[in-house]
Design an enzyme around this catalytic site. Structure first.
Site, PDB file in Angstrom:
ATOM      1  CB  SER A 103      -1.044  -0.124   1.222  1.00  0.00           C
ATOM      2  OG  SER A 103      -1.623   1.347   1.534  1.00  0.00           O
ATOM      3  CE1 TYR A 162      -4.005  -1.788   5.862  1.00  0.00           C
ATOM      4  CE2 TYR A 162      -3.109   0.412   5.183  1.00  0.00           C
ATOM      5  CZ  TYR A 162      -3.628  -1.006   5.073  1.00  0.00           C
ATOM      6  OH  TYR A 162      -3.974  -1.316   3.437  1.00  0.00           O
TER       7      TYR A 162
END
Length: 241
Positions: free
Chosen positions: A144, A157
């Site tokens: 990501s 995350y």
């Protein structure tokens, strides 16, 4: 891999979102795919949907597996090899997110994020590396932009995706001596069900799952002398803040 027909791919978390989009794009190139989910019924239902949607006669296999355990990923790989006899492409896509201040993040949320997003990628390559050596195959992790850009409320995350990016790049250096190509894709906003989102017209500005599928196909079909090891991809025109 210029001709993908009859190749075999294993995609973790492939029942919806990016994993589903990648699976369909590969099947449209003639690749037989196996998609995993912790829910067996969901995996099989998605596999049936993929076969109906595919433009080719490629097969889809739904496999129950939990990327959080090495043994489960080993069994998934064994299942694919038993069904198709080979494994050419692995896409480590399964992921989740818990967001909030470190004051509110629980140890359980931290552990689930790391176990799924980071350890799951390790288990995916560790369980498939011998098969990929035989096929001189391709391993792709879905990281990501959060794997290079940190933000408030994203400690778990961010940590998992920073880890995926670094881990995959190191694995790339380890495995190219075996003619295994390794890449990580770092997308920005994608129109998926991630974090409880329900994709609708308001997500039209985002990267679409078919765009991610097209990107994976393009990477795999690139001339073998060239390795796109780390790819950032983002929406062209996000909404103005």
């Amino acid at each position: 891999m210029k001709d993908l027909k009859d190749k075999v791919a294993l995609i973790t978390g492939g029942t919806k979102g990016i994993g589903y989009g990648v699976a369909l794009s590969l099947m449209n190139e003639g690749v037989n795919v196996a998609i995993t989910s912790r829910d067996e019924a969901r995996a099989k239902e998605a596999a049936e949907s993929l076969e109906k949607a595919s433009k080719t006669s490629a097969k889809a296999l739904g496999v129950m597996a939990d990327v959080r355990t090495y043994e489960s990923q080993q069994k998934a790989v064994e299942h694919v090899l038993s069904k198709f006899g080979q494994l050419d492409i692995v896409v480590a896509n399964a992921g989740l997110g818990h967001f909030g201040s470190i004051e509110d993040l629980t140890p359980e949320q931290w552990q689930e994020t790391i176990d799924t997003n980071l350890s799951g990628v390790f288990y995916s390559i560790k369980s498939s590396v011998e098969a990929l050596k035989k096929s001189k195959g391709y391993f792709i992790s879905i990281s990501s932009l959060a794997g290079t850009n940190f933000f408030a409320g994203g400690s778990a995350y961010n940590a998992s995706k920073f880890g995926v990016t670094g881990f995959t790049q190191s694995v790339m250096l380890d495995l190219r001596q075996h003619n295994i190509k390794v890449s990580t894709i770092m997308p920005g906003s994608v129109a998926t069900h991630f974090n409880g989102n329900e994709p609708d017209n308001s997500d039209a500005w985002k990267i679409q799952i078919e765009d991610m599928g097209e990107l994976v196909v393009d990477i795999i079909k690139m001339n073998e002398r060239t390795l796109p090891s780390k790819i950032e991809v983002r929406p062209t025109m996000p909404p103005s803040k």
